[in-house]
Design a protein around this motif. Structure first.
Motif, PDB file in Angstrom:
ATOM      1  N   LEU A  70       7.781   8.774   7.492  1.00 29.63           N
ATOM      2  CA  LEU A  70       8.293   7.864   8.510  1.00 29.63           C
ATOM      3  C   LEU A  70       7.659   6.508   8.264  1.00 29.63           C
ATOM      4  N   VAL A  71       8.472   5.459   8.246  1.00 29.20           N
ATOM      5  CA  VAL A  71       7.963   4.098   8.118  1.00 29.20           C
ATOM      6  C   VAL A  71       8.651   3.257   9.195  1.00 29.20           C
ATOM      7  N   VAL A  72       7.840   2.697  10.083  1.00 33.02           N
ATOM      8  CA  VAL A  72       8.356   1.873  11.177  1.00 33.02           C
ATOM      9  C   VAL A  72       7.972   0.418  10.892  1.00 33.02           C
ATOM     10  N   PRO A  73       8.952  -0.395  10.526  1.00 29.39           N
ATOM     11  CA  PRO A  73       8.646  -1.804  10.250  1.00 29.39           C
ATOM     12  C   PRO A  73       8.191  -2.524  11.517  1.00 29.39           C
ATOM     13  N   GLY A  74       7.339  -3.511  11.326  1.00 30.95           N
ATOM     14  CA  GLY A  74       6.928  -4.386  12.416  1.00 30.95           C
ATOM     15  C   GLY A  74       7.571  -5.742  12.214  1.00 30.95           C
ATOM     16  N   GLU A  75       7.022  -6.743  12.861  1.00 32.65           N
ATOM     17  CA  GLU A  75       7.549  -8.097  12.706  1.00 32.65           C
ATOM     18  C   GLU A  75       7.216  -8.641  11.327  1.00 32.65           C
ATOM     19  N   GLY A  76       8.135  -9.397  10.770  1.00 38.30           N
ATOM     20  CA  GLY A  76       7.913  -9.982   9.454  1.00 38.30           C
ATOM     21  C   GLY A  76       7.791  -8.906   8.392  1.00 38.30           C
ATOM     22  N   GLU A  77       6.773  -9.012   7.595  1.00 41.13           N
ATOM     23  CA  GLU A  77       6.534  -8.053   6.507  1.00 41.13           C
ATOM     24  C   GLU A  77       5.540  -6.970   6.904  1.00 41.13           C
ATOM     25  N   ARG A  78       5.306  -6.809   8.179  1.00 38.27           N
ATOM     26  CA  ARG A  78       4.290  -5.873   8.654  1.00 38.27           C
ATOM     27  C   ARG A  78       4.857  -4.458   8.811  1.00 38.27           C
ATOM     28  N   ILE A  79       3.948  -3.499   8.827  1.00 37.75           N
ATOM     29  CA  ILE A  79       4.292  -2.104   9.111  1.00 37.75           C
ATOM     30  C   ILE A  79       3.614  -1.745  10.433  1.00 37.75           C
ATOM     31  N   GLY A 122      -0.259  17.933   3.850  1.00 35.23           N
ATOM     32  CA  GLY A 122      -1.151  16.927   4.417  1.00 35.23           C
ATOM     33  C   GLY A 122      -0.416  15.634   4.720  1.00 35.23           C
ATOM     34  N   MET A 123      -1.030  14.824   5.549  1.00 29.68           N
ATOM     35  CA  MET A 123      -0.434  13.556   5.955  1.00 29.68           C
ATOM     36  C   MET A 123      -1.534  12.522   6.142  1.00 29.68           C
ATOM     37  N   ILE A 124      -1.186  11.269   5.867  1.00 27.50           N
ATOM     38  CA  ILE A 124      -1.999  10.134   6.277  1.00 27.50           C
ATOM     39  C   ILE A 124      -1.095   9.230   7.107  1.00 27.50           C
ATOM     40  N   MET A 125      -1.697   8.486   8.003  1.00 28.22           N
ATOM     41  CA  MET A 125      -0.953   7.485   8.766  1.00 28.22           C
ATOM     42  C   MET A 125      -1.597   6.134   8.481  1.00 28.22           C
ATOM     43  N   LEU A 126      -0.764   5.116   8.404  1.00 27.06           N
ATOM     44  CA  LEU A 126      -1.282   3.781   8.130  1.00 27.06           C
ATOM     45  C   LEU A 126      -0.417   2.730   8.781  1.00 27.06           C
ATOM     46  N   GLY A 127      -0.952   1.534   8.816  1.00 27.02           N
ATOM     47  CA  GLY A 127      -0.228   0.406   9.354  1.00 27.02           C
ATOM     48  C   GLY A 127      -0.863  -0.883   8.882  1.00 27.02           C
ATOM     49  N   SER A 128      -0.225  -1.980   9.238  1.00 27.60           N
ATOM     50  CA  SER A 128      -0.750  -3.296   8.887  1.00 27.60           C
ATOM     51  C   SER A 128      -1.945  -3.627   9.767  1.00 27.60           C
ATOM     52  N   ALA A 129      -2.935  -4.270   9.169  1.00 28.62           N
ATOM     53  CA  ALA A 129      -4.086  -4.730   9.926  1.00 28.62           C
ATOM     54  C   ALA A 129      -3.620  -5.782  10.924  1.00 28.62           C
ATOM     55  N   GLY A 130      -4.245  -5.791  12.068  1.00 32.83           N
ATOM     56  CA  GLY A 130      -3.853  -6.766  13.074  1.00 32.83           C
ATOM     57  C   GLY A 130      -4.883  -6.895  14.162  1.00 32.83           C
ATOM     58  N   ASP A 131      -4.679  -7.876  15.006  1.00 33.02           N
ATOM     59  CA  ASP A 131      -5.597  -8.131  16.111  1.00 33.02           C
ATOM     60  C   ASP A 131      -5.043  -7.518  17.388  1.00 33.02           C
ATOM     61  N   ASP A 132      -4.770  -6.210  17.326  1.00 28.58           N
ATOM     62  CA  ASP A 132      -4.335  -5.478  18.514  1.00 28.58           C
ATOM     63  C   ASP A 132      -5.483  -4.570  18.955  1.00 28.58           C
ATOM     64  N   ALA A 189       0.831  -1.207   0.000  1.00 24.53           N
ATOM     65  CA  ALA A 189       0.000   0.000   0.000  1.00 24.53           C
ATOM     66  C   ALA A 189       0.866   1.257   0.000  1.00 24.53           C
ATOM     67  N   ILE A 190       1.928   1.261   0.785  1.00 30.31           N
ATOM     68  CA  ILE A 190       2.820   2.425   0.826  1.00 30.31           C
ATOM     69  C   ILE A 190       3.413   2.688  -0.547  1.00 30.31           C
ATOM     70  N   HIS A 221       3.824   1.277  11.868  1.00 23.35           N
ATOM     71  CA  HIS A 221       3.290   2.631  11.724  1.00 23.35           C
ATOM     72  C   HIS A 221       3.987   3.294  10.545  1.00 23.35           C
ATOM     73  N   ALA A 222       3.225   4.020   9.751  1.00 22.10           N
ATOM     74  CA  ALA A 222       3.814   4.782   8.649  1.00 22.10           C
ATOM     75  C   ALA A 222       3.110   6.118   8.527  1.00 22.10           C
ATOM     76  N   GLN A 223       3.884   7.107   8.117  1.00 22.99           N
ATOM     77  CA  GLN A 223       3.356   8.444   7.851  1.00 22.99           C
ATOM     78  C   GLN A 223       3.750   8.794   6.421  1.00 22.99           C
ATOM     79  N   LEU A 224       2.750   9.107   5.606  1.00 25.37           N
ATOM     80  CA  LEU A 224       2.982   9.532   4.228  1.00 25.37           C
ATOM     81  C   LEU A 224       2.498  10.963   4.092  1.00 25.37           C
ATOM     82  N   VAL A 225       3.247  11.774   3.358  1.00 28.50           N
ATOM     83  CA  VAL A 225       2.888  13.178   3.199  1.00 28.50           C
ATOM     84  C   VAL A 225       2.674  13.521   1.729  1.00 28.50           C
ATOM     85  N   ARG A 226       1.838  14.527   1.540  1.00 28.40           N
ATOM     86  CA  ARG A 226       1.594  15.115   0.221  1.00 28.40           C
ATOM     87  C   ARG A 226       1.271  16.574   0.489  1.00 28.40           C
TER      88      ARG A 226
END
Length: 143
Positions: A38-47, A57-67, A24-25, A49-54
Motif C-alpha cells: 500500500l502506498v498513500v501519496p501525500g502532498e507534492g512528492e511526499r508519501i 514480513g512488512m515495514i511501514m514508512l513515510g516522508s519525514a515531516g514536522d507532524d 526509498a520505496i 504512508h507506505a507498506q512494503l512486504v517481503r
C-alpha cells in the motif's frame, strides 16, 4: 494467551521515515526485494504512508515531516550515524541477496560471513543510512 508467532502475518512491523520516501520505496524494492503493499501519496512528492512486504514480513514508512509522529521519529542526521535499532530479515540465499543489494548501491558495513550460532549473514546501510541485517539464520526454526 495465543501464540501468534506461527501465523502467516507479522505482529511486529518496523517503521521508518525518509527524506525522499518515493526514492526509498523504489530502492528498497530493487535492493532488498520488498514489494509495495500500500502506498498513500501525500502532498507534492511526499508519501503519507507506505507498506512494503517481503515474505510474511512488512515495514511501514513515510516522508519525514514536522507532524506529531515526525517529531518523534526522524531520518538519520548523517548516513553514517549510529542507529539504535535495525531490522533483521531472513533470506534464503545470503550471497545472492548481498549481490543484488550491492548492485543497487547498498553500503555493506559487515560482509557476508558464517555465524557461530548458525546461518550466514551481512549488514548494510540503505540510501539514507538506515542499518539493515540479512541472514539465513531463522530463530523460529531453532530449538
Amino acid at each position: 494467551m495465543t501464540d501468534s508467532s506461527t501465523t502467516s502475518s507479522a505482529t511486529i512491523i518496523p517503521t521508518l521515515r525518509y527524506r525522499d520516501a518515493p526514492a526509498a520505496i523504489d530502492w528498497l524494492c530493487k535492493a532488498f526485494g520488498f514489494e509495495p503493499h500500500l502506498v498513500v501519496p501525500g502532498e507534492g512528492e511526499r508519501i503519507a504512508h507506505a507498506q512494503l512486504v517481503r515474505g510474511n514480513g512488512m515495514i511501514m514508512l513515510g516522508s519525514a515531516g514536522d507532524d506529531e509522529f515526525g517529531r518523534l521519529q526522524r531520518p538519520l542526521e548523517r548516513p553514517d550515524a549510529p542507529v539504535s535499532q535495525s531490522p533483521y530479515i531472513i533470506v534464503a540465499d545470503v550471497d545472492t541477496h548481498h549481490a543484488t543489494a550491492v548492485a543497487a548501491g547498498a553500503q555493506v558495513v559487515m560482509a557476508p560471513k558464517d555465524e557461530d550460532y548458525g546461518g550466514r549473514g551481512y549488514s548494510c546501510r540503505d540510501l539514507e543510512g538506515n542499518l539493515w541485517n540479512f541472514g539465513s539464520y531463522n530463530p523460529w526454526e531453532e530449538a
